[in-house]
Design an enzyme around this catalytic site. Structure first.
Site, PDB file in Angstrom:
ATOM      1  N   GLU A  43       0.912  -1.349  -0.129  1.00  0.00           N
ATOM      2  CA  GLU A  43      -0.187   0.204  -0.648  1.00  0.00           C
ATOM      3  C   GLU A  43       0.310   1.193   0.252  1.00  0.00           C
ATOM      4  O   GLU A  43       1.902   1.271   0.302  1.00  0.00           O
ATOM      5  CB  GLU A  43      -0.512  -0.011   1.109  1.00  0.00           C
ATOM      6  CG  GLU A  43      -1.877   1.348   1.226  1.00  0.00           C
ATOM      7  CD  GLU A  43      -2.809   1.355   2.555  1.00  0.00           C
ATOM      8  OE1 GLU A  43      -3.821   1.454   2.379  1.00  0.00           O
ATOM      9  OE2 GLU A  43      -2.054   0.618   3.640  1.00  0.00           O
ATOM     10  N   LYS A 113     -10.481   0.293  -1.763  1.00  0.00           N
ATOM     11  CA  LYS A 113     -10.384  -0.039  -0.481  1.00  0.00           C
ATOM     12  C   LYS A 113     -11.234   0.012   0.096  1.00  0.00           C
ATOM     13  O   LYS A 113     -11.765   1.039   0.471  1.00  0.00           O
ATOM     14  CB  LYS A 113      -9.210   0.649   0.215  1.00  0.00           C
ATOM     15  CG  LYS A 113      -8.896   0.246   2.043  1.00  0.00           C
ATOM     16  CD  LYS A 113      -7.638   0.801   1.950  1.00  0.00           C
ATOM     17  CE  LYS A 113      -7.350   0.452   3.754  1.00  0.00           C
ATOM     18  NZ  LYS A 113      -6.558   1.496   4.458  1.00  0.00           N
ATOM     19  N   CYS A 156      -4.548  -3.499   3.455  1.00  0.00           N
ATOM     20  CA  CYS A 156      -4.385  -3.293   4.872  1.00  0.00           C
ATOM     21  C   CYS A 156      -5.503  -3.292   5.829  1.00  0.00           C
ATOM     22  O   CYS A 156      -5.306  -4.546   6.282  1.00  0.00           O
ATOM     23  CB  CYS A 156      -3.870  -1.495   4.849  1.00  0.00           C
ATOM     24  SG  CYS A 156      -2.383  -1.636   6.349  1.00  0.00           S
TER      25      CYS A 156
END
Length: 270
Positions: A43, A113, A156
């Site tokens: 990321e 995300k 993440c």
């Protein structure tokens, strides 16, 4: 699908797009020289700086990041995951986007995300990812590759939401990507155990490229990019410095674990 080597790259990205892309290229080449056929970047691989500066440069970061991924995949003839970079939604918000590219430079899969890191940590640091990032609204895709297996994307903070990974497992995922820029404070306690849990409960490989070290004054990442097998065994760990974690993805190991522990078949409340 035959056994192949995968690489989880570890970087210390900075508030400098060009320097980050140079670092990423060097580490991709290192991974390819060691035989990797699937290479993943963390990321924020192309830019990690203050949010206002990121938004100001978002269009350039997005364009150069995507072009870079396609160029590297073609040059080195590998499949590459760019684990997260900003793609503008409007003048104030971006999508935190993961992009999977094949050796011909073609896009295979894209994921925005979903879970945003809005957290007040006990160390005094406050994070508000939603101040500049628009949450995605689609479940992660699972790309079916004849050579690499079924590849599931996440980013993440998603790793704390197991339902996301169970969805991908039920869609047939063999490999789960967790590219991250995990904070130093949370990483020391939670990073490894969360990756192992996602691998074990879904009987999948987990490939987790990571950020490490000091990025700017108030931002430090945990490191320890790693690859975990379906039994939860850590196959490779990049430690605290920029580098590459490389391990074999083996379909026979997947089959073995899934025969020995067929937990996905025993799930009741779906």
């Amino acid at each position: 699908m035959k056994p192949y080597l995968a690489a989880a790259i570890q970087m210390t990205s900075l508030p400098n797009l060009e320097k980050n892309l140079v670092q990423a290229e060097e580490l991709i080449e290192l991974a390819v020289r060691q035989g990797a056929k699937l290479v993943s970047l963390p990321e924020n691989f192309s830019y990690l700086g203050e949010e206002a500066a990121k938004i100001a440069q978002a269009s350039a970061i997005a364009q150069k990041s995507e072009k870079f991924l396609k160029t590297m995949a073609q040059r080195f003839q590998v499949t590459i995951l760019g684990g997260g970079f900003p793609v503008p939604v409007d003048s104030t918000k971006v999508y935190n986007t993961a992009l999977l590219i094949d050796p011909n430079g073609q896009e295979l899969s894209r994921y925005h995300k979903v879970h945003l890191f809005d957290v007040n940590l006990p160390d005094g640091n406050t994070y508000r990812e939603s101040s500049t990032v628009m949450a995605g609204n689609q479940l992660p895709p699972v790309y079916a590759s004849t050579d690499l297996g079924n590849l599931g994307l996440s980013v993440c903070y998603d790793v704390r939401f197991p339902e996301l990974y169970r969805h991908m497992a039920l869609k047939g995922a063999d490999v789960l990507f967790v590219p991250a820029a995990f904070t130093a404070y949370t990483g020391k306690d939670h990073w490894q155990v969360l990756l192992q849990a996602r691998a074990i409960e879904n009987t999948c490989y987990v490939i987790a490229p990571a950020q490490t070290g000091q990025h700017y004054a108030l931002r430090q990442s945990h490191g320890h990019a790693m690859i975990v097998d379906p039994w939860g065994v850590i196959l490779a760990d990049a430690g605290n410095s920029p580098g590459v974690a490389i391990a074999e993805i083996n379909p026979m190991r997947l089959d073995q674990v899934r025969r020995q522990m067929p937990s996905l078949q025993h799930s009741v409340f779906l």
